[in-house]
Design a protein around this motif. Sequence first.
Motif, PDB file in Angstrom:
ATOM      1  N   VAL A 175       0.818  -1.174  -0.173  1.00  0.00           N
ATOM      2  CA  VAL A 175      -0.064   0.059  -0.023  1.00  0.00           C
ATOM      3  C   VAL A 175       0.909   1.149   0.073  1.00  0.00           C
ATOM      4  O   VAL A 175       0.850   2.136  -0.709  1.00  0.00           O
ATOM      5  CB  VAL A 175      -1.163   0.075   1.346  1.00  0.00           C
ATOM      6  N   ALA A 176       1.984   1.313   0.763  1.00  0.00           N
ATOM      7  CA  ALA A 176       2.727   2.257   0.843  1.00  0.00           C
ATOM      8  C   ALA A 176       3.428   2.555  -0.783  1.00  0.00           C
ATOM      9  O   ALA A 176       3.839   3.793  -0.947  1.00  0.00           O
ATOM     10  CB  ALA A 176       3.948   2.233   1.895  1.00  0.00           C
ATOM     11  N   ARG A 177       3.655   1.553  -1.494  1.00  0.00           N
ATOM     12  CA  ARG A 177       4.336   1.660  -2.883  1.00  0.00           C
ATOM     13  C   ARG A 177       3.244   2.318  -3.726  1.00  0.00           C
ATOM     14  O   ARG A 177       3.656   2.842  -4.754  1.00  0.00           O
ATOM     15  CB  ARG A 177       4.906   0.380  -3.292  1.00  0.00           C
ATOM     16  N   ILE A 178       1.775   1.849  -3.615  1.00  0.00           N
ATOM     17  CA  ILE A 178       1.053   2.285  -4.509  1.00  0.00           C
ATOM     18  C   ILE A 178       0.436   3.636  -4.122  1.00  0.00           C
ATOM     19  O   ILE A 178       0.256   4.590  -5.244  1.00  0.00           O
ATOM     20  CB  ILE A 178      -0.393   1.580  -4.147  1.00  0.00           C
ATOM     21  N   LEU A 179       0.484   4.553  -3.083  1.00  0.00           N
ATOM     22  CA  LEU A 179       0.156   5.655  -2.612  1.00  0.00           C
ATOM     23  C   LEU A 179       1.408   6.774  -2.936  1.00  0.00           C
ATOM     24  O   LEU A 179       2.487   6.109  -2.816  1.00  0.00           O
ATOM     25  CB  LEU A 179      -0.374   5.883  -1.292  1.00  0.00           C
ATOM     26  N   PRO A 180       1.195   7.920  -3.299  1.00  0.00           N
ATOM     27  CA  PRO A 180       2.221   8.942  -3.237  1.00  0.00           C
ATOM     28  C   PRO A 180       2.886   8.966  -1.895  1.00  0.00           C
ATOM     29  O   PRO A 180       2.191   8.670  -0.948  1.00  0.00           O
ATOM     30  CB  PRO A 180       1.257  10.192  -3.690  1.00  0.00           C
ATOM     31  N   GLU A 181       4.216   9.600  -1.709  1.00  0.00           N
ATOM     32  CA  GLU A 181       4.926   9.798  -0.360  1.00  0.00           C
ATOM     33  C   GLU A 181       4.313  10.648   0.483  1.00  0.00           C
ATOM     34  O   GLU A 181       4.318  10.270   1.797  1.00  0.00           O
ATOM     35  CB  GLU A 181       6.352  10.089  -0.831  1.00  0.00           C
ATOM     36  N   ASN A 182       3.423  11.695  -0.033  1.00  0.00           N
ATOM     37  CA  ASN A 182       2.879  12.623   1.000  1.00  0.00           C
ATOM     38  C   ASN A 182       1.346  12.030   1.551  1.00  0.00           C
ATOM     39  O   ASN A 182       0.664  12.976   2.051  1.00  0.00           O
ATOM     40  CB  ASN A 182       2.672  14.049   0.461  1.00  0.00           C
ATOM     41  N   VAL A 183       1.018  11.088   1.115  1.00  0.00           N
ATOM     42  CA  VAL A 183      -0.292  10.222   1.504  1.00  0.00           C
ATOM     43  C   VAL A 183       0.071   8.898   2.767  1.00  0.00           C
ATOM     44  O   VAL A 183       0.664   8.341   2.365  1.00  0.00           O
ATOM     45  CB  VAL A 183      -1.096   9.907   0.366  1.00  0.00           C
ATOM     46  N   LEU A 184      -0.734   9.258   3.658  1.00  0.00           N
ATOM     47  CA  LEU A 184      -0.369   8.148   4.742  1.00  0.00           C
ATOM     48  C   LEU A 184      -1.835   7.292   4.560  1.00  0.00           C
ATOM     49  O   LEU A 184      -2.765   7.697   4.042  1.00  0.00           O
ATOM     50  CB  LEU A 184      -0.567   8.956   6.039  1.00  0.00           C
ATOM     51  N   PHE A 185      -2.108   6.048   5.213  1.00  0.00           N
ATOM     52  CA  PHE A 185      -2.855   5.237   4.886  1.00  0.00           C
ATOM     53  C   PHE A 185      -3.392   4.348   6.150  1.00  0.00           C
ATOM     54  O   PHE A 185      -2.500   4.315   7.030  1.00  0.00           O
ATOM     55  CB  PHE A 185      -2.716   4.377   3.678  1.00  0.00           C
ATOM     56  N   HIS A 186      -4.477   3.832   6.206  1.00  0.00           N
ATOM     57  CA  HIS A 186      -4.964   2.858   7.407  1.00  0.00           C
ATOM     58  C   HIS A 186      -5.724   2.035   6.640  1.00  0.00           C
ATOM     59  O   HIS A 186      -6.927   2.299   6.067  1.00  0.00           O
ATOM     60  CB  HIS A 186      -5.600   3.576   8.541  1.00  0.00           C
ATOM     61  N   VAL A 187      -5.333   0.701   6.672  1.00  0.00           N
ATOM     62  CA  VAL A 187      -6.170  -0.570   6.116  1.00  0.00           C
ATOM     63  C   VAL A 187      -6.769  -1.293   7.263  1.00  0.00           C
ATOM     64  O   VAL A 187      -5.921  -1.766   8.027  1.00  0.00           O
ATOM     65  CB  VAL A 187      -5.439  -1.263   4.968  1.00  0.00           C
ATOM     66  N   GLU A 188      -7.852  -1.253   7.165  1.00  0.00           N
ATOM     67  CA  GLU A 188      -8.688  -2.144   8.437  1.00  0.00           C
ATOM     68  C   GLU A 188      -9.219  -3.309   7.736  1.00  0.00           C
ATOM     69  O   GLU A 188     -10.033  -3.422   6.565  1.00  0.00           O
ATOM     70  CB  GLU A 188      -9.798  -1.272   8.972  1.00  0.00           C
ATOM     71  N   THR A 189      -8.971  -4.756   8.211  1.00  0.00           N
ATOM     72  CA  THR A 189      -9.549  -5.597   7.823  1.00  0.00           C
ATOM     73  C   THR A 189     -10.266  -6.478   9.085  1.00  0.00           C
ATOM     74  O   THR A 189     -10.244  -6.169  10.289  1.00  0.00           O
ATOM     75  CB  THR A 189      -8.473  -6.829   7.205  1.00  0.00           C
ATOM     76  N   PRO A 190     -10.911  -7.399   8.815  1.00  0.00           N
ATOM     77  CA  PRO A 190     -11.714  -8.213   9.756  1.00  0.00           C
ATOM     78  C   PRO A 190     -10.792  -8.821  10.936  1.00  0.00           C
ATOM     79  O   PRO A 190     -11.112  -8.976  12.176  1.00  0.00           O
ATOM     80  CB  PRO A 190     -12.549  -9.514   9.250  1.00  0.00           C
ATOM     81  N   HIS A 191      -9.433  -9.026  10.476  1.00  0.00           N
ATOM     82  CA  HIS A 191      -8.537  -9.496  11.402  1.00  0.00           C
ATOM     83  C   HIS A 191      -7.320  -8.751  11.884  1.00  0.00           C
ATOM     84  O   HIS A 191      -6.484  -8.963  12.825  1.00  0.00           O
ATOM     85  CB  HIS A 191      -7.863 -11.028  10.520  1.00  0.00           C
ATOM     86  N   GLY A 192      -7.382  -7.388  11.451  1.00  0.00           N
ATOM     87  CA  GLY A 192      -6.645  -6.408  12.055  1.00  0.00           C
ATOM     88  C   GLY A 192      -6.349  -5.319  10.998  1.00  0.00           C
ATOM     89  O   GLY A 192      -6.839  -5.109  10.282  1.00  0.00           O
ATOM     90  N   SER A 193      -5.327  -4.463  11.667  1.00  0.00           N
ATOM     91  CA  SER A 193      -5.179  -3.434  10.441  1.00  0.00           C
ATOM     92  C   SER A 193      -3.544  -3.083  10.470  1.00  0.00           C
ATOM     93  O   SER A 193      -2.875  -3.477  11.348  1.00  0.00           O
ATOM     94  CB  SER A 193      -5.780  -1.918  10.998  1.00  0.00           C
ATOM     95  N   VAL A 194      -3.553  -2.395   9.342  1.00  0.00           N
ATOM     96  CA  VAL A 194      -2.135  -1.775   9.060  1.00  0.00           C
ATOM     97  C   VAL A 194      -2.021  -0.329   8.645  1.00  0.00           C
ATOM     98  O   VAL A 194      -3.267   0.214   8.381  1.00  0.00           O
ATOM     99  CB  VAL A 194      -1.382  -2.624   8.117  1.00  0.00           C
ATOM    100  N   GLY A 195      -0.907   0.264   8.838  1.00  0.00           N
ATOM    101  CA  GLY A 195      -0.852   1.629   8.454  1.00  0.00           C
ATOM    102  C   GLY A 195      -0.775   2.470   9.882  1.00  0.00           C
ATOM    103  O   GLY A 195      -0.586   2.001  10.717  1.00  0.00           O
ATOM    104  N   THR A 196      -1.245   3.760   9.653  1.00  0.00           N
ATOM    105  CA  THR A 196      -0.911   4.760  10.682  1.00  0.00           C
ATOM    106  C   THR A 196      -2.416   4.869  11.071  1.00  0.00           C
ATOM    107  O   THR A 196      -3.455   5.053  10.334  1.00  0.00           O
ATOM    108  CB  THR A 196      -0.504   6.165   9.971  1.00  0.00           C
ATOM    109  N   PRO A 197      -2.624   4.975  12.371  1.00  0.00           N
ATOM    110  CA  PRO A 197      -4.009   5.242  13.003  1.00  0.00           C
ATOM    111  C   PRO A 197      -4.676   6.735  12.422  1.00  0.00           C
ATOM    112  O   PRO A 197      -3.740   7.817  12.159  1.00  0.00           O
ATOM    113  CB  PRO A 197      -3.910   5.569  14.423  1.00  0.00           C
ATOM    114  N   VAL A 198      -5.816   6.642  11.988  1.00  0.00           N
ATOM    115  CA  VAL A 198      -6.464   7.905  11.238  1.00  0.00           C
ATOM    116  C   VAL A 198      -6.577   9.077  12.290  1.00  0.00           C
ATOM    117  O   VAL A 198      -7.048   8.920  13.490  1.00  0.00           O
ATOM    118  CB  VAL A 198      -7.926   7.530  10.723  1.00  0.00           C
ATOM    119  N   PRO A 199      -5.856  10.297  12.102  1.00  0.00           N
ATOM    120  CA  PRO A 199      -6.003  11.361  12.990  1.00  0.00           C
ATOM    121  C   PRO A 199      -7.405  12.071  12.809  1.00  0.00           C
ATOM    122  O   PRO A 199      -7.917  12.045  11.854  1.00  0.00           O
ATOM    123  CB  PRO A 199      -4.964  12.429  12.463  1.00  0.00           C
ATOM    124  N   ARG A 200      -7.607  12.956  13.828  1.00  0.00           N
ATOM    125  CA  ARG A 200      -8.954  13.466  13.778  1.00  0.00           C
ATOM    126  C   ARG A 200      -8.995  14.867  12.854  1.00  0.00           C
ATOM    127  O   ARG A 200      -7.577  15.229  12.943  1.00  0.00           O
ATOM    128  CB  ARG A 200      -9.291  13.888  15.187  1.00  0.00           C
TER     129      ARG A 200
END
Length: 134
Positions: free
Chosen positions: A86-111
């Motif tokens: 996912v980090a390779r798909i997105l531009p460098e200035n974009v952070l992400f959070h991927v949530e699945t039924p078994h867990g998540s990866v990435g940075t927690p979503v800020p408010r």
Amino acid sequence: MYRAQLPLSLVEVALGAVLILGVALGFALGTPAPETRAPQLEAYAADTATILANEPPRHDGATRLREVVASERAFERERDALERRVARILPENVLFHVETPHGSVGTPVPRRFTTGTATVPTGFGTVRIEVWYA
């Protein structure tokens, strides 16, 4: 007789100058730009979801996402690879959070950040991808 016309002409010139300056300032300052971050972020999230949903699996399963959400064991095995992909798909200035039924990866979503979101149903549950600018 001519004295009455001179002040009226000055008033017309002054009003014309104010009108011209007002129009010129309107063009110079313009109107505020519309919010363009949300549609772009939505596109990033949708593109990431599409790529992952159509990408072949690394080990077994129909697609990369189905492989990741097939079980908790599969998620743990593929967690780091999913995060790197996912980090390779997105531009460098974009952070992400991927949530699945078994867990998540990435940075927690800020408010209070504008985010883009995409959800992908799989045979084993829904995957939610959220992206935002760093």
